[in-house]
Design an enzyme around this catalytic site. Structure first.
Site, PDB file in Angstrom:
ATOM      1  N   LYS A  47       0.877  -1.044   0.087  1.00 43.07           N
ATOM      2  CA  LYS A  47       0.203  -0.178   0.337  1.00 43.07           C
ATOM      3  C   LYS A  47       0.758   1.006   0.162  1.00 43.07           C
ATOM      4  O   LYS A  47       1.937   1.354   0.865  1.00 43.07           O
ATOM      5  CB  LYS A  47      -0.685   0.098   1.154  1.00 43.07           C
ATOM      6  CG  LYS A  47      -1.432   1.387   1.394  1.00 43.07           C
ATOM      7  CD  LYS A  47      -3.057   1.188   2.777  1.00 43.07           C
ATOM      8  CE  LYS A  47      -3.526   2.734   2.703  1.00 43.07           C
ATOM      9  NZ  LYS A  47      -4.442   2.527   3.930  1.00 43.07           N
ATOM     10  N   ASP A  89      -2.682  10.295   3.752  1.00 47.10           N
ATOM     11  CA  ASP A  89      -3.951   9.855   4.277  1.00 47.10           C
ATOM     12  C   ASP A  89      -4.614  11.189   4.810  1.00 47.10           C
ATOM     13  O   ASP A  89      -4.569  10.820   6.270  1.00 47.10           O
ATOM     14  CB  ASP A  89      -3.633   8.478   4.261  1.00 47.10           C
ATOM     15  CG  ASP A  89      -5.490   8.391   4.197  1.00 47.10           C
ATOM     16  OD1 ASP A  89      -6.474   8.891   3.602  1.00 47.10           O
ATOM     17  OD2 ASP A  89      -5.559   7.757   5.286  1.00 47.10           O
ATOM     18  N   LYS A 129      -9.731  12.839   8.547  1.00 49.02           N
ATOM     19  CA  LYS A 129      -9.367  12.434   9.732  1.00 49.02           C
ATOM     20  C   LYS A 129      -9.302  13.847  10.865  1.00 49.02           C
ATOM     21  O   LYS A 129      -9.295  14.844  10.673  1.00 49.02           O
ATOM     22  CB  LYS A 129      -8.135  11.699  10.015  1.00 49.02           C
ATOM     23  CG  LYS A 129      -8.371  10.393   8.447  1.00 49.02           C
ATOM     24  CD  LYS A 129      -6.082  10.522   9.215  1.00 49.02           C
ATOM     25  CE  LYS A 129      -6.277   9.295   8.091  1.00 49.02           C
ATOM     26  NZ  LYS A 129      -6.348   8.198   8.307  1.00 49.02           N
ATOM     27  N   ASP A 181       1.426   6.135   6.112  1.00 46.25           N
ATOM     28  CA  ASP A 181       0.681   5.360   5.306  1.00 46.25           C
ATOM     29  C   ASP A 181       1.326   4.619   3.817  1.00 46.25           C
ATOM     30  O   ASP A 181       0.339   3.585   2.885  1.00 46.25           O
ATOM     31  CB  ASP A 181      -0.908   6.134   4.833  1.00 46.25           C
ATOM     32  CG  ASP A 181      -2.289   5.012   5.191  1.00 46.25           C
ATOM     33  OD1 ASP A 181      -1.602   4.024   5.567  1.00 46.25           O
ATOM     34  OD2 ASP A 181      -3.082   5.449   4.692  1.00 46.25           O
ATOM     35  N   ASP A 213     -12.512   7.085   4.040  1.00 50.61           N
ATOM     36  CA  ASP A 213     -10.777   6.955   5.064  1.00 50.61           C
ATOM     37  C   ASP A 213     -10.898   5.410   5.008  1.00 50.61           C
ATOM     38  O   ASP A 213      -9.581   4.811   5.038  1.00 50.61           O
ATOM     39  CB  ASP A 213     -11.468   7.149   6.059  1.00 50.61           C
ATOM     40  CG  ASP A 213     -10.124   6.938   6.983  1.00 50.61           C
ATOM     41  OD1 ASP A 213      -8.461   7.830   6.307  1.00 50.61           O
ATOM     42  OD2 ASP A 213      -9.794   7.175   8.379  1.00 50.61           O
ATOM     43  N   GLU A 229      -9.373   3.880   2.399  1.00 50.33           N
ATOM     44  CA  GLU A 229      -8.916   3.626   1.316  1.00 50.33           C
ATOM     45  C   GLU A 229      -8.252   2.680   0.632  1.00 50.33           C
ATOM     46  O   GLU A 229      -8.195   2.673  -0.500  1.00 50.33           O
ATOM     47  CB  GLU A 229      -8.675   5.294   0.827  1.00 50.33           C
ATOM     48  CG  GLU A 229      -7.152   5.809   1.246  1.00 50.33           C
ATOM     49  CD  GLU A 229      -7.156   5.080   2.906  1.00 50.33           C
ATOM     50  OE1 GLU A 229      -5.928   4.852   2.738  1.00 50.33           O
ATOM     51  OE2 GLU A 229      -7.821   5.874   3.521  1.00 50.33           O
ATOM     52  N   ARG A 273      -8.092  -0.288   0.799  1.00 51.86           N
ATOM     53  CA  ARG A 273      -8.285  -1.795   0.240  1.00 51.86           C
ATOM     54  C   ARG A 273      -9.209  -1.464  -1.290  1.00 51.86           C
ATOM     55  O   ARG A 273      -8.523  -2.134  -2.054  1.00 51.86           O
ATOM     56  CB  ARG A 273      -9.496  -2.103   1.236  1.00 51.86           C
ATOM     57  CG  ARG A 273     -10.689  -1.650   1.860  1.00 51.86           C
ATOM     58  CD  ARG A 273     -11.248  -1.555   2.122  1.00 51.86           C
ATOM     59  NE  ARG A 273     -10.633  -1.301   3.985  1.00 51.86           N
ATOM     60  CZ  ARG A 273     -11.304  -0.866   4.936  1.00 51.86           C
ATOM     61  NH1 ARG A 273     -12.873  -1.649   5.340  1.00 51.86           N
ATOM     62  NH2 ARG A 273     -10.473  -1.343   6.755  1.00 51.86           N
TER      63      ARG A 273
END
Length: 497
Positions: free
Chosen positions: A267, A272, A279, A290, A349, A351, A353
């Site tokens: 990933k 993010d 967030k 991230d 959020d 995201e 996946r």
């Protein structure tokens, strides 16, 4: 830092420092006892007077010890002998290097492996000593206007073996330790970079440098390429950002081309914000980490290439930012993934996946032997497992056990969570094939359930590193995990072949 494996008596070492252990009872380790015999009880007097009580992680530096060839002797506390194990050994090694860096010693001989560590072999001790030595000198100050001037002077570490029969295994462990540490450094550097520097394009450039250094095959898909393929899930995450998304693919060929590769999918969300599902502001700066899954793929490929493992490995990195904006994906939007399955995005959020599912489908074209994805995927995994172990789930039990064993072997542990069919119902959507979240409960598991819907054509394991990829607080920074786990897994696979 340079490393060497040597056998020999500690009193004969002609260098800047020799490092030996002392238990809480005042009992000297075998190497310390040999020194004590050579200096006619000098060390025994020091411990007898209470200057070194042997408590875990304590140290005492001695100069000019009589009849000893080394300029210094460093005593390291090893704690209670009855409970001496992995934690105590690692603590002793860390404490030893910390003290060494406070001296002017340019070289040191480590005699801490003469005491057996429960359920660990000598090679494990060598590997850990190398990794901890490199960790002790790691600095990330390239973004400071005035970097640290007083850098550690320690440049060479000699790891002492009890006898020459241990030397072959020790040297193999040393090579793996050096390569793993180098891979961890790559991962740490990328993770620690500011997100305005480490963008998707920057990750692609680093992959290009890696490919050039080790003669790997590199391909980078741009957004127009992804649109043609139909990667609607990945592109949905990228829509709010001005930084163009990239799909980075690196191929390491250590075997004949027809051999099926292990595919690592990392990933790569370089920052993010949560997107429209924004967030909280507190600690949002840490969302630069991230992309730690992507960084670990580049780090692992570095280690594999350094060792020239006879195995085929493909690294796939979906890289993007997740930002709010006028063009950003909204909760309630429905997108079509590369697999053709549709997804209702209930939370922007969630995201990771979304970008991983398209990358997992893309991995099918390599006809992989196995696929492992690595992602800072869920806060739920941190709640479940804390910052000690990585969460592990998958669709193949043997692959899961191989990864668990690899993590155990190098002390970069993972813990398996269930991936039962009953959890799949939580992803039901009234408007698409699935939703991208499954509700409050079992969030780490439902995230893996989502990914499992894109892995039916191959053996697959998911590593959720949200709790292990970086540290917060005063020691904030990337940990370099799970590069040791992944590297050991690939070493074991190469040995099987």
């Amino acid at each position: 830092m340079d490393f060497a494996i040597k056998s020999g008596s500690p009193d004969k070492y002609r260098g800047d420092c020799v490092v030996v252990g002392v238990f809480e009872s005042g009992k000297l380790s075998e190497a310390a006892r040999q020194l004590d015999d050579a200096c006619k009880g000098y060390l025994g007097k020091v411990t007898g007077q209470g200057d070194m009580d042997g408590k875990a992680n304590t140290t005492l530096l001695l100069h000019g010890v009589p009849n000893i060839a080394s300029k210094r002797v460093l005593l390291v506390g090893m704690g209670k002998e009855k409970t001496y194990g992995e934690k105590a050994f690692l603590g002793a090694v860390r404490a030893g290097f910390k003290t060494l860096h406070q001296t002017g010693a340019k070289d040191a001989a480590i005699y801490l492996l003469d005491v057996p560590v429960r359920q660990r072999d000598f090679a494990w001790g060598v590997f850990q000593t190398v990794v901890l030595a490199e960790e002790s000198i790691y600095r990330f100050d390239r973004l400071k206007s005035k970097p640290e001037k007083h850098l550690p002077s320690l440049a060479k570490v000699v790891i002492a073996v009890n006898d020459k029969s241990s030397q072959t295994a020790a040297e193999a462990a040393l090579r793996q330790g050096v390569a793993t540490a180098q891979g961890m450094k790559v991962t740490k550097d990328l993770g620690n970079l500011a997100p305005n520097i480490c963008t998707p394009a920057y990750l692609a450039e680093q992959a290009k440098d890696l490919a050039k250094a080790f003669k790997l095959k590199l391909s980078v898909l741009e957004e127009k390429d992804m649109e043609k393929l139909g990667m609607g899930a990945l592109l949905a995450v990228a829509r709010g950002s001005r930084q163009p998304a990239k799909l980075i693919v690196l191929e390491y060929r250590g075997q004949l081309k027809m051999e099926k590769p292990i595919v690592l999918v990392g990933k790569g969300v370089t920052f993010d914000t949560g997107g429209i599902s924004l967030k909280p502001a507190a600690e949002m700066d840490e969302m630069k980490y991230d992309m730690s899954g992507a960084a670990s793929v580049l780090g692992t490929l570095t280690a594999v290439a350094e060792m020239q493992l006879p195995i085929n490995v493909v690294g796939i990195i979906p890289a993007t930012e997740n930002m709010p904006g006028g063009n950003a994906t909204k909760p309630g939007d429905v997108v079509t993934s590369l697999s053709g399955q549709t997804i209702e995005i209930l939370n922007t959020d969630a995201e990771g996946r979304l970008i991983l599912c398209d990358a997992l489908t893309y991995a099918e074209r390599y006809k992989p032997e196995a696929v492992i994805d690595i992602a800072t995927l869920t806060g739920a995994c941190v709640v479940a497992l804390g910052h000690v172990v990585t969460g592990l789930m998958g669709n193949n039990e043997q692959l899961a056990q191989d990864l668990l064993q690899a993590g155990e072997q190098v002390s970069d542990r993972a813990w398996q969570l269930p991936l039962w069919e009953e959890y799949q119902d939580l992803l039901k959507s009234n408007f698409a094939d699935m939703a991208n979240i499954g509700g409050r409960w079992g969030g780490a598991i439902t995230a893996a359930c989502f990914l499992s819907r894109f892995t039916e054509k191959f053996q697959w394991v998911h590593l959720d590193i949200a709790g292990t990829a970086w540290k917060s607080g005063q020691d904030k920074g990337s940990t370099g995990r799970p590069v040791p786990l992944l590297t050991q897994f690939l070493v074991a696979r190469a040995q099987q072949k």
